[in-house]
Design a protein around this motif. Sequence first.
Motif, PDB file in Angstrom:
ATOM      1  N   GLN A 158       1.021  -1.339   0.027  1.00 12.90           N
ATOM      2  CA  GLN A 158       0.332   0.107  -0.007  1.00 12.90           C
ATOM      3  C   GLN A 158       1.074   1.334  -0.012  1.00 12.90           C
ATOM      4  O   GLN A 158       0.772   2.138  -0.125  1.00 12.90           O
ATOM      5  CB  GLN A 158      -0.639  -0.099   1.105  1.00 12.90           C
ATOM      6  CG  GLN A 158      -1.524  -0.784   1.138  1.00 12.90           C
ATOM      7  CD  GLN A 158      -2.964  -1.426   2.024  1.00 12.90           C
ATOM      8  OE1 GLN A 158      -3.248  -0.188   2.585  1.00 12.90           O
ATOM      9  NE2 GLN A 158      -2.312  -1.735   3.283  1.00 12.90           N
ATOM     10  N   ILE A 159       1.540   1.674   0.750  1.00  9.27           N
ATOM     11  CA  ILE A 159       3.108   2.650   0.781  1.00  9.27           C
ATOM     12  C   ILE A 159       3.142   2.483  -0.781  1.00  9.27           C
ATOM     13  O   ILE A 159       3.855   3.744  -1.250  1.00  9.27           O
ATOM     14  CB  ILE A 159       4.364   2.282   2.031  1.00  9.27           C
ATOM     15  CG1 ILE A 159       2.831   1.860   2.910  1.00  9.27           C
ATOM     16  CG2 ILE A 159       5.035   3.410   1.791  1.00  9.27           C
ATOM     17  CD1 ILE A 159       2.558   3.216   3.980  1.00  9.27           C
ATOM     18  N   CYS A 160       3.897   1.891  -1.474  1.00  8.67           N
ATOM     19  CA  CYS A 160       3.816   1.321  -3.373  1.00  8.67           C
ATOM     20  C   CYS A 160       3.281   1.902  -3.413  1.00  8.67           C
ATOM     21  O   CYS A 160       3.610   3.070  -4.479  1.00  8.67           O
ATOM     22  CB  CYS A 160       5.289   0.162  -3.146  1.00  8.67           C
ATOM     23  SG  CYS A 160       6.426  -0.267  -2.170  1.00  8.67           S
ATOM     24  N   LEU A 161       2.173   1.446  -3.298  1.00 10.56           N
ATOM     25  CA  LEU A 161       1.129   2.284  -4.188  1.00 10.56           C
ATOM     26  C   LEU A 161       0.735   3.447  -4.251  1.00 10.56           C
ATOM     27  O   LEU A 161       0.431   4.781  -5.023  1.00 10.56           O
ATOM     28  CB  LEU A 161      -0.602   1.317  -3.690  1.00 10.56           C
ATOM     29  CG  LEU A 161      -1.437   1.694  -4.576  1.00 10.56           C
ATOM     30  CD1 LEU A 161      -1.394   0.813  -6.225  1.00 10.56           C
ATOM     31  CD2 LEU A 161      -2.390   0.750  -4.523  1.00 10.56           C
ATOM     32  N   LEU A 162       0.816   4.289  -2.998  1.00  8.91           N
ATOM     33  CA  LEU A 162       0.781   5.237  -2.375  1.00  8.91           C
ATOM     34  C   LEU A 162       1.947   6.076  -3.421  1.00  8.91           C
ATOM     35  O   LEU A 162       1.843   7.461  -3.809  1.00  8.91           O
ATOM     36  CB  LEU A 162       0.759   6.453  -1.127  1.00  8.91           C
ATOM     37  CG  LEU A 162      -0.523   5.743  -0.501  1.00  8.91           C
ATOM     38  CD1 LEU A 162       0.015   5.461   1.333  1.00  8.91           C
ATOM     39  CD2 LEU A 162      -1.349   6.909  -0.394  1.00  8.91           C
ATOM     40  N   ASN A 163       2.603   5.886  -3.241  1.00  9.85           N
ATOM     41  CA  ASN A 163       4.395   6.399  -3.997  1.00  9.85           C
ATOM     42  C   ASN A 163       3.924   6.219  -5.332  1.00  9.85           C
ATOM     43  O   ASN A 163       3.781   7.223  -5.948  1.00  9.85           O
ATOM     44  CB  ASN A 163       5.347   5.630  -3.597  1.00  9.85           C
ATOM     45  CG  ASN A 163       6.497   6.095  -3.837  1.00  9.85           C
ATOM     46  OD1 ASN A 163       6.488   7.941  -3.490  1.00  9.85           O
ATOM     47  ND2 ASN A 163       7.873   6.429  -3.534  1.00  9.85           N
ATOM     48  N   HIS A 196      16.658  -6.173   6.054  1.00  5.25           N
ATOM     49  CA  HIS A 196      15.351  -6.739   5.279  1.00  5.25           C
ATOM     50  C   HIS A 196      14.931  -5.437   4.983  1.00  5.25           C
ATOM     51  O   HIS A 196      14.725  -4.786   3.667  1.00  5.25           O
ATOM     52  CB  HIS A 196      14.127  -7.195   6.236  1.00  5.25           C
ATOM     53  CG  HIS A 196      14.196  -8.327   6.521  1.00  5.25           C
ATOM     54  ND1 HIS A 196      14.607  -8.781   7.344  1.00  5.25           N
ATOM     55  CD2 HIS A 196      14.181  -9.469   5.839  1.00  5.25           C
ATOM     56  CE1 HIS A 196      15.045 -10.300   7.778  1.00  5.25           C
ATOM     57  NE2 HIS A 196      14.543 -11.302   5.882  1.00  5.25           N
ATOM     58  N   LEU A 197      15.413  -3.731   5.419  1.00  4.43           N
ATOM     59  CA  LEU A 197      15.096  -2.899   5.306  1.00  4.43           C
ATOM     60  C   LEU A 197      15.428  -1.950   3.692  1.00  4.43           C
ATOM     61  O   LEU A 197      15.053  -1.949   3.629  1.00  4.43           O
ATOM     62  CB  LEU A 197      14.813  -1.865   6.564  1.00  4.43           C
ATOM     63  CG  LEU A 197      14.445  -0.088   6.283  1.00  4.43           C
ATOM     64  CD1 LEU A 197      13.233  -0.226   6.251  1.00  4.43           C
ATOM     65  CD2 LEU A 197      15.174   0.848   7.525  1.00  4.43           C
ATOM     66  N   ALA A 198      16.844  -2.578   3.847  1.00 10.31           N
ATOM     67  CA  ALA A 198      17.306  -2.313   2.648  1.00 10.31           C
ATOM     68  C   ALA A 198      16.854  -3.310   0.876  1.00 10.31           C
ATOM     69  O   ALA A 198      16.647  -2.020   0.048  1.00 10.31           O
ATOM     70  CB  ALA A 198      18.636  -3.322   2.102  1.00 10.31           C
ATOM     71  N   TYR A 199      15.981  -3.960   0.836  1.00 12.04           N
ATOM     72  CA  TYR A 199      15.207  -4.485   0.452  1.00 12.04           C
ATOM     73  C   TYR A 199      13.749  -3.275  -0.144  1.00 12.04           C
ATOM     74  O   TYR A 199      13.540  -3.090  -0.942  1.00 12.04           O
ATOM     75  CB  TYR A 199      14.652  -5.685   0.537  1.00 12.04           C
ATOM     76  CG  TYR A 199      15.507  -7.286   0.271  1.00 12.04           C
ATOM     77  CD1 TYR A 199      16.722  -7.317  -0.980  1.00 12.04           C
ATOM     78  CD2 TYR A 199      16.070  -7.749   1.838  1.00 12.04           C
ATOM     79  CE1 TYR A 199      17.151  -8.537  -0.653  1.00 12.04           C
ATOM     80  CE2 TYR A 199      17.215  -8.598   1.299  1.00 12.04           C
ATOM     81  CZ  TYR A 199      18.071  -9.370   0.423  1.00 12.04           C
ATOM     82  OH  TYR A 199      18.499  -9.527   0.576  1.00 12.04           O
ATOM     83  N   GLY A 200      13.360  -2.866   1.124  1.00 11.47           N
ATOM     84  CA  GLY A 200      12.176  -1.860   1.621  1.00 11.47           C
ATOM     85  C   GLY A 200      12.439  -1.144   0.836  1.00 11.47           C
ATOM     86  O   GLY A 200      11.323  -0.400  -0.189  1.00 11.47           O
ATOM     87  N   ILE A 201      13.652  -0.574   1.052  1.00 13.14           N
ATOM     88  CA  ILE A 201      13.330   0.921   0.134  1.00 13.14           C
ATOM     89  C   ILE A 201      13.754   1.247  -0.816  1.00 13.14           C
ATOM     90  O   ILE A 201      13.424   2.193  -2.009  1.00 13.14           O
ATOM     91  CB  ILE A 201      14.820   1.958   1.402  1.00 13.14           C
ATOM     92  CG1 ILE A 201      14.683   2.048   2.529  1.00 13.14           C
ATOM     93  CG2 ILE A 201      15.419   2.410   0.514  1.00 13.14           C
ATOM     94  CD1 ILE A 201      13.735   2.721   2.676  1.00 13.14           C
ATOM     95  N   CYS A 202      14.560  -0.464  -1.900  1.00 14.26           N
ATOM     96  CA  CYS A 202      14.611  -0.427  -2.847  1.00 14.26           C
ATOM     97  C   CYS A 202      13.959  -0.475  -3.655  1.00 14.26           C
ATOM     98  O   CYS A 202      13.455  -0.131  -4.542  1.00 14.26           O
ATOM     99  CB  CYS A 202      16.096  -1.794  -3.163  1.00 14.26           C
ATOM    100  SG  CYS A 202      16.240  -1.501  -4.755  1.00 14.26           S
ATOM    101  N   ILE A 203      12.884  -1.339  -3.279  1.00 16.78           N
ATOM    102  CA  ILE A 203      11.733  -1.505  -4.038  1.00 16.78           C
ATOM    103  C   ILE A 203      10.546  -0.203  -3.458  1.00 16.78           C
ATOM    104  O   ILE A 203      10.294   0.102  -4.897  1.00 16.78           O
ATOM    105  CB  ILE A 203      10.800  -2.534  -3.499  1.00 16.78           C
ATOM    106  CG1 ILE A 203      11.124  -4.551  -3.177  1.00 16.78           C
ATOM    107  CG2 ILE A 203       9.482  -2.924  -4.077  1.00 16.78           C
ATOM    108  CD1 ILE A 203      11.221  -5.200  -2.960  1.00 16.78           C
ATOM    109  N   TRP A 204      10.327   0.056  -2.330  1.00 12.18           N
ATOM    110  CA  TRP A 204       9.658   1.741  -2.347  1.00 12.18           C
ATOM    111  C   TRP A 204      10.753   2.276  -2.966  1.00 12.18           C
ATOM    112  O   TRP A 204       9.532   3.076  -4.189  1.00 12.18           O
ATOM    113  CB  TRP A 204      10.060   2.122  -0.857  1.00 12.18           C
ATOM    114  CG  TRP A 204       9.390   3.408  -0.424  1.00 12.18           C
ATOM    115  CD1 TRP A 204       7.705   3.772  -0.907  1.00 12.18           C
ATOM    116  CD2 TRP A 204       9.886   4.562  -0.020  1.00 12.18           C
ATOM    117  NE1 TRP A 204       8.074   5.440  -0.234  1.00 12.18           N
ATOM    118  CE2 TRP A 204       8.827   5.512   0.130  1.00 12.18           C
ATOM    119  CE3 TRP A 204      11.562   4.898   0.352  1.00 12.18           C
ATOM    120  CZ2 TRP A 204       9.439   6.906   0.229  1.00 12.18           C
ATOM    121  CZ3 TRP A 204      12.032   6.124   1.020  1.00 12.18           C
ATOM    122  CH2 TRP A 204      10.517   6.979   0.760  1.00 12.18           C
ATOM    123  N   GLY A 205      11.383   3.039  -3.053  1.00  6.77           N
ATOM    124  CA  GLY A 205      12.314   4.445  -4.626  1.00  6.77           C
ATOM    125  C   GLY A 205      11.847   3.373  -5.704  1.00  6.77           C
ATOM    126  O   GLY A 205      11.774   4.329  -6.857  1.00  6.77           O
TER     127      GLY A 205
END
Length: 520
Positions: A125-130, A244-253
């Motif tokens: 949902q955060i990625c979709l918002l972005n 795991h945050l390293a993956y999340g930040i990359c996908i979010w970006g």
Amino acid sequence: MNAQFFRDTQFGHLVRLISGRRRLQYPDEFDPALWTKSIRRAEQTPKTTRRDEAQAAEVAANPNNQEFDRFKELESRDQANIQDLNINHTIENGEDVFLVDWYDMDDSENPHSWPSSWKLLVAFQICLLNFAFYIASSIYVPGEASIMQDFKVGETVATLGLSLFTVGYGLGPMLWSPMSEMPRVGRNDIYFFAFLAFVLLQLPTGFAVNMPMFLIFRFLTGFLGSPALATGGGTLADMYAPAHLAYGICIWGSFGILGPVNGPILGGFVAQAKDWRWTIWVFTWLCSFTVVMIFFLLPETSAANILYRRAKRLRQATGDDRLKSQSEIDAAHHTWRDHLVVLGRAFTLTFSEPIVFALDLYSALLYGIFFTWFESFPLVFGDIYGFNLGEQGLVFLGILVGGLITVPLYLLWVKRSIVPRFSKPDFKPEMVLPPTFFGSAALPICLFWYGWSARENVHWIVPVIGSGSFTISIVTLFFPVFNYLGISYPSTSASIFAGSALFRASFGATFPLFVSLTLR
């Protein structure tokens, strides 16, 4: 998925309000005895038998009986037993204070303890918002010719529709992100209400009767819809450990890049078939769907806010004003000036930390160049190669394809080189930065390739490939920088990302303007 997930969503808050808090109750509302468990140190909780637990629950569940009164009397009289019970006890302003914390290491309300499926749903949902918000910035670009015709304005004025929107979403996170780090506010309310206002204000934007009205509402919608751009990184940090945050930040970006790239692809065909107003309506439908989704499925992730509300409920249930969360203890002596300092945290961190300022400045330069494609592609592929609006939008597929190749390679590097180091004592945040060397070299190569090949006697695919290589710079510069800042400033990550967003937006707003002024 059970009621616990919905309880902290906007839908859950509404259900609790309508039902008088009889529906979707918290564990401490079911069992008042939990207040004693919540103030004990999780790693030092004394062993009790099932009989002891049953008796404590029975006593706490019947606050009107004599046993409850005796229990409270003994508790208040025998303060020497506090240390024996290993209770988080302190003296604050001359009064006893009991710290309300997680029930145990696996507390179900702690975002770090959520099941992986919940975390993935929130991250999606955060990625979709972005994505939904970023597509709103660039989908307008193919409609600039139409708005010039409708409002009888020049190209530079029409470009302000992109630039002012970008300025708005640069300034917005400077307010929303520090607010989301305030325990009384949290992240969820800001996401929902700000994005709801963003969607509603698309109506006066799409029905604007003149250029000033259109530009004012473009700025306002950019400001209101921007929380996910910076606070999204903070939400991911709320749930995931650094590895795991390293993956999340990359996908979010990545979703933040996909939005501006896909905007002209979609907007080119919409503007060609209809006009600029339909570019507004198309992304409004997408954003409306996103608002509905986060209403039902986006819970609160801020640990400070969750514990603040838990302490508030426990005080109401027990009548004991000594029960406080850590944020309340910390804020006991805060003045309005201190609150204003918190709201200005994004500015303070950005301009007082030299490494943050330098990285934000370099990222902003890259982002400004990224936004020049929106003005450069119509010049090159429209004027030189004769592409129509729809075909000009398809040119952005070069950048998209480049990202589909580069992002998996970067994630593979993270998996093999970074994640194994997180558990080692010698790990330093600077270890995530080596890919930036490739990005800094790839940037001038990309620009020379695109600039010198964009001519009539060279096939159009050559500059498309040159522009596609730009994603090497985006991925290997943006993502390491985001990871570095998130790891270095974990408690204020939302404010740190807000400062980065301000720099990027400033350059993203100005670069298209001077390109329009110098090349036309």
